[in-house]
Design a protein around this motif. Structure first.
Motif, PDB file in Angstrom:
ATOM      1  N   PRO A 278       0.802  -1.223   0.000  1.00 31.83           N
ATOM      2  CA  PRO A 278       0.000   0.000   0.000  1.00 31.83           C
ATOM      3  C   PRO A 278       0.839   1.280   0.000  1.00 31.83           C
ATOM      4  CG  PRO A 278      -0.917  -1.602   1.511  1.00 31.83           C
ATOM      5  CD  PRO A 278       0.396  -2.166   1.060  1.00 31.83           C
ATOM      6  N   LEU A 279       1.997   1.252   0.675  1.00 35.90           N
ATOM      7  CA  LEU A 279       2.840   2.450   0.722  1.00 35.90           C
ATOM      8  C   LEU A 279       3.372   2.795  -0.666  1.00 35.90           C
ATOM      9  CD1 LEU A 279       4.248   4.671   2.305  1.00 35.90           C
ATOM     10  CD2 LEU A 279       6.129   3.066   2.779  1.00 35.90           C
ATOM     11  N   ASP A 280       3.853   1.782  -1.387  1.00 36.03           N
ATOM     12  CA  ASP A 280       4.354   2.019  -2.740  1.00 36.03           C
ATOM     13  C   ASP A 280       3.235   2.498  -3.666  1.00 36.03           C
ATOM     14  OD1 ASP A 280       6.947   1.321  -2.102  1.00 36.03           O
ATOM     15  OD2 ASP A 280       6.700  -0.782  -2.672  1.00 36.03           O
ATOM     16  N   SER A 281       2.056   1.902  -3.508  1.00 35.32           N
ATOM     17  CA  SER A 281       0.913   2.328  -4.332  1.00 35.32           C
ATOM     18  C   SER A 281       0.554   3.784  -4.037  1.00 35.32           C
ATOM     19  CB  SER A 281      -0.298   1.428  -4.059  1.00 35.32           C
ATOM     20  OG  SER A 281      -0.044   0.104  -4.462  1.00 35.32           O
ATOM     21  N   GLY A 282       0.589   4.129  -2.750  1.00 34.92           N
ATOM     22  CA  GLY A 282       0.296   5.503  -2.358  1.00 34.92           C
ATOM     23  C   GLY A 282       1.286   6.493  -2.946  1.00 34.92           C
ATOM     24  N   LYS A 283       2.550   6.101  -2.965  1.00 37.16           N
ATOM     25  CA  LYS A 283       3.573   6.964  -3.558  1.00 37.16           C
ATOM     26  C   LYS A 283       3.359   7.126  -5.056  1.00 37.16           C
ATOM     27  CE  LYS A 283       7.289   6.045  -0.228  1.00 37.16           C
ATOM     28  NZ  LYS A 283       8.644   5.456  -0.033  1.00 37.16           N
TER      29      LYS A 283
ATOM     30  N   GLU B 170      -5.326  10.684 -14.124  1.00 31.87           N
ATOM     31  CA  GLU B 170      -4.868   9.786 -15.192  1.00 31.87           C
ATOM     32  C   GLU B 170      -3.483   9.223 -14.886  1.00 31.87           C
ATOM     33  OE1 GLU B 170      -3.299   9.965 -19.805  1.00 31.87           O
ATOM     34  OE2 GLU B 170      -3.776  11.802 -18.711  1.00 31.87           O
ATOM     35  N   ASN B 171      -2.549  10.105 -14.574  1.00 29.43           N
ATOM     36  CA  ASN B 171      -1.182   9.650 -14.353  1.00 29.43           C
ATOM     37  C   ASN B 171      -1.032   8.879 -13.049  1.00 29.43           C
ATOM     38  OD1 ASN B 171       0.919  10.770 -16.497  1.00 29.43           O
ATOM     39  ND2 ASN B 171      -0.711  12.284 -16.272  1.00 29.43           N
TER      40      ASN B 171
ATOM     41  N   PHE C 290       0.529   5.103 -13.506  1.00 31.74           N
ATOM     42  CA  PHE C 290       1.743   4.637 -12.842  1.00 31.74           C
ATOM     43  C   PHE C 290       1.459   3.542 -11.821  1.00 31.74           C
ATOM     44  CE2 PHE C 290       3.516   8.675 -14.470  1.00 31.74           C
ATOM     45  CZ  PHE C 290       4.678   8.180 -15.041  1.00 31.74           C
ATOM     46  N   VAL C 291       0.357   3.664 -11.077  1.00 32.83           N
ATOM     47  CA  VAL C 291       0.079   2.645 -10.069  1.00 32.83           C
ATOM     48  C   VAL C 291      -0.319   1.331 -10.727  1.00 32.83           C
ATOM     49  CG1 VAL C 291      -2.388   3.118  -9.680  1.00 32.83           C
ATOM     50  CG2 VAL C 291      -0.986   2.263  -7.807  1.00 32.83           C
ATOM     51  N   VAL C 292      -1.100   1.367 -11.810  1.00 31.33           N
ATOM     52  CA  VAL C 292      -1.474   0.134 -12.500  1.00 31.33           C
ATOM     53  C   VAL C 292      -0.279  -0.447 -13.248  1.00 31.33           C
ATOM     54  CG1 VAL C 292      -2.952  -0.865 -14.288  1.00 31.33           C
ATOM     55  CG2 VAL C 292      -3.892   0.820 -12.700  1.00 31.33           C
ATOM     56  N   TYR C 293       0.505   0.411 -13.880  1.00 29.00           N
ATOM     57  CA  TYR C 293       1.698  -0.033 -14.607  1.00 29.00           C
ATOM     58  C   TYR C 293       2.653  -0.796 -13.686  1.00 29.00           C
ATOM     59  CZ  TYR C 293       6.024   0.372 -17.388  1.00 29.00           C
ATOM     60  OH  TYR C 293       7.196   0.118 -18.081  1.00 29.00           O
TER      61      TYR C 293
END
Length: 310
Positions: free
Chosen positions: A3-8, A78-79, A83-86
């Motif tokens: 979750p932390l990485d996704s949040g970033k 959008e971005n 980035f989170v899905v990528y």
């Protein structure tokens, strides 16, 4: 991805997207106006410089930023999604095919696929945002106040987001905000795959290494890679984007409404019949120009934020 990485990724992507949109928006206004010219009538503008001159002389400098709020928010969303899905797609692949090795280097086709997947998700955010943006960017050109009021379109003096939202909802309901979804989804699936793929190609070709490169060299490589990715994106999807823009602005630009059901396919074949394939590339030059600073800025901002806060 934890979750932390996704949040970033969400935060960094949002900031990067907003920066990129602010840099490109004046030229994006010109691009949309060139794309959204009437299908069955002579062109209003012969090229980008003609459109820039007309817009400045008749509407002033502020008009280049008309409707910025909606795409600024949309670009941030959008971005963030891109980035989170990528990155999440890459993590899923690494966990399932590389034994959970986070340092595994994925092939370029796989990275391109991850980019395409991210584009599918982002398209559902982009369609309503771009619908409002495109309508605001062309309304001043094709309507006087009487026509605007007759067609339930906000008057020139009311060109802000809320009246357009109310008008779209009144005319077509909630689903009306996703007019042009097929075009946006097609564009993002193809374009975002090539956007991320070409970005990774350039980084590898330039031997990008943030640990060994000097700050100047590192940032220069990011700028070149981001600019290249932006141009590849627009070259690959421009005809799709042209049709999408015409679908979303059809009722304003074509007051006679000679097409009763302006879907993606009907607009596409009407363009080919009345204007030819060349019309699908109207505004390409100015689009490639605007893509350089905006996409360079997006990747430069995102990568540096990751390096600073990771």
């Amino acid at each position: 991805m934890n979750p932390l990485d996704s949040g970033k990724d969400i935060l960094f992507g949002s900031i990067a997207g907003s920066c990129g949109k602010f840099l490109e928006y004046p030229l994006d206004t010109i691009k949309v106006r060139l794309q959204s010219q009437p299908i069955n009538k002579p062109l209003k503008f012969v090229g980008a410089f003609d459109c820039i001159k007309y817009t400045y002389n008749h509407e002033g400098f502020a008009s280049f930023y008309k409707g910025l709020t909606s795409p600024l928010i949309g670009s941030a969303l959008e971005n963030a999604i891109l980035f989170v899905v990528y990155n999440s797609a890459q993590d899923i692949i690494k966990n399932n095919f590389y034994g959970g090795n986070k340092n595994a280097q994925l092939s370029l086709p796989v990275l391109t696929l991850c980019g395409s997947i991210s584009g599918i998700f982002s398209s559902f955010v982009l369609t309503p945002v771009e619908l409002i943006k495109c309508n605001m960017q062309v309304t001043r050109l094709y309507n006087n106040d009487v026509k605007l009021m007759a067609n339930n379109v906000p008057k020139k003096s009311d060109l802000n987001i809320l009246p357009f939202v109310k008008t779209i909802f009144k005319k077509n309901g909630v689903l009306g905000f996703w007019s042009g979804q097929l075009g946006t989804l097609s564009r993002e699936f193809i374009g975002d795959g090539l956007w991320f793929g070409s970005y990774e190609v350039m980084k590898r070709s330039l031997n990008y290494n943030p640990n060994n490169d000097s700050p100047i060299v590192k940032n220069l490589k990011l700028l070149i890679s981001g600019a290249t990715a932006g141009m590849i994106f627009n070259l690959s999807i421009f005809p799709i984007d042209s049709v999408k823009s015409k679908v979303q602005t059809y009722s304003i630009v074509n007051s006679d409404s000679f097409i009763k059901n302006p879907t993606f396919s009907t607009i596409f074949f009407t363009i080919l019949k009345n204007k030819g394939i060349r019309d699908l590339y109207t505004g390409l030059g100015i689009t490639l120009v605007k893509s350089i600073p905006s996409n360079a800025g997006i990747f430069l901002t995102y990568e540096n934020l990751k390096l600073i806060f990771n």
